[in-house]
Design a protein around this motif. Structure first.
Motif, PDB file in Angstrom:
ATOM      1  N   ALA A  35     -38.734   2.545 -44.530  1.00  9.06           N
ATOM      2  CA  ALA A  35     -38.869   2.662 -43.078  1.00  9.06           C
ATOM      3  C   ALA A  35     -37.786   3.577 -42.503  1.00  9.06           C
ATOM      4  O   ALA A  35     -38.044   4.377 -41.608  1.00  9.06           O
ATOM      5  CB  ALA A  35     -38.811   1.285 -42.420  1.00  9.06           C
ATOM      6  N   ASP A  36     -36.584   3.444 -43.014  1.00  9.10           N
ATOM      7  CA  ASP A  36     -35.474   4.313 -42.613  1.00  9.10           C
ATOM      8  C   ASP A  36     -35.045   5.081 -43.852  1.00  9.10           C
ATOM      9  O   ASP A  36     -34.362   4.556 -44.723  1.00  9.10           O
ATOM     10  CB  ASP A  36     -34.318   3.481 -42.064  1.00  9.10           C
ATOM     11  CG  ASP A  36     -33.149   4.334 -41.588  1.00  9.10           C
ATOM     12  OD1 ASP A  36     -33.153   5.562 -41.813  1.00  9.10           O
ATOM     13  OD2 ASP A  36     -32.210   3.762 -40.991  1.00  9.10           O
TER      14      ASP A  36
ATOM     15  N   ASP B 243     -31.680   5.156 -45.648  1.00  8.49           N
ATOM     16  CA  ASP B 243     -31.294   4.081 -46.559  1.00  8.49           C
ATOM     17  C   ASP B 243     -31.662   4.376 -48.008  1.00  8.49           C
ATOM     18  O   ASP B 243     -31.217   3.676 -48.916  1.00  8.49           O
ATOM     19  CB  ASP B 243     -31.972   2.770 -46.148  1.00  8.49           C
ATOM     20  CG  ASP B 243     -31.428   2.193 -44.856  1.00  8.49           C
ATOM     21  OD1 ASP B 243     -30.251   2.450 -44.543  1.00  8.49           O
ATOM     22  OD2 ASP B 243     -32.179   1.475 -44.176  1.00  8.49           O
TER      23      ASP B 243
ATOM     24  N   ASN C 261     -29.437  -5.588 -43.799  1.00  8.26           N
ATOM     25  CA  ASN C 261     -30.795  -5.243 -43.340  1.00  8.26           C
ATOM     26  C   ASN C 261     -31.783  -5.279 -44.495  1.00  8.26           C
ATOM     27  O   ASN C 261     -32.400  -4.269 -44.827  1.00  8.26           O
ATOM     28  CB  ASN C 261     -30.795  -3.838 -42.709  1.00  8.26           C
ATOM     29  CG  ASN C 261     -29.998  -3.767 -41.440  1.00  8.26           C
ATOM     30  OD1 ASN C 261     -29.965  -4.710 -40.655  1.00  8.26           O
ATOM     31  ND2 ASN C 261     -29.319  -2.656 -41.228  1.00  8.26           N
TER      32      ASN C 261
ATOM     33  N   HIS D 181     -35.257  -3.631 -44.411  1.00 11.92           N
ATOM     34  CA  HIS D 181     -35.403  -2.177 -44.534  1.00 11.92           C
ATOM     35  C   HIS D 181     -35.766  -1.753 -45.956  1.00 11.92           C
ATOM     36  O   HIS D 181     -36.063  -0.591 -46.194  1.00 11.92           O
ATOM     37  CB  HIS D 181     -34.108  -1.464 -44.138  1.00 11.92           C
ATOM     38  CG  HIS D 181     -33.812  -1.521 -42.681  1.00 11.92           C
ATOM     39  ND1 HIS D 181     -32.762  -0.847 -42.128  1.00 11.92           N
ATOM     40  CD2 HIS D 181     -34.418  -2.165 -41.650  1.00 11.92           C
ATOM     41  CE1 HIS D 181     -32.730  -1.080 -40.829  1.00 11.92           C
ATOM     42  NE2 HIS D 181     -33.710  -1.890 -40.524  1.00 11.92           N
TER      43      HIS D 181
END
Length: 138
Positions: free
Chosen positions: A89-90, A93, A114, A117
């Motif tokens: 998603a990010d 990362d 997180n 993520h």
């Protein structure tokens, strides 16, 4: 026993901003300085640490940022992971995931606040879980 870990930037920020010396994130940073955690890093991780920890909103002193980033380099192991092709998603990362995944067969972890993520993997743990793992080995 030593543990290998890629440490997500959010863990470092939380540790440096915490007023609670017993918080799991503070204990993670202490474990790096105590040699219990051998940080795994890549030049992109160091660049993210440097950029994020220098953000004005955190009000961290230059000396503190420099000390933490230097400690990661001095006590850590640089990893050059191949691309996993995974989509997160990010995507910022991704390097943390790939570094930890590259050393997963050596017992490495990705320590993050997180977890959502990342994909559900046993090597991706919260700071609290990582501290529990360390305490169970002592």
């Amino acid at each position: 026993m030593e543990f290998y870990a890629a440490i997500d930037t959010n863990v470092l920020i939380s540790a440096l901003l915490s007023k609670n010396e017993d918080s799991p994130t503070v204990k993670i940073l202490e474990a790096v300085f105590d040699g219990k955690i051998i940080p795994l890093y890549h030049k992109d991780i160091l660049a993210e640490y440097d950029e994020v920890l220098h953000r004005d909103k955190f009000h961290l002193q230059e000396k503190v940022v420099h000390t933490v980033v230097l400690a990661i380099q001095q006590y850590g192991i640089e990893v050059f992971p191949p691309s996993t092709g995974i989509i997160l998603a990010d995507m910022d990362d991704l390097i943390f995931y790939e570094v930890a995944a590259e050393k997963e067969n050596e017992g490495a972890y990705l320590v993050t606040g997180n977890q959502r993520h990342f994909p559900m993997k046993d090597f991706i743990v919260t700071p609290a879980k990582m501290i529990k793992n360390i305490e169970n080995e002592i």
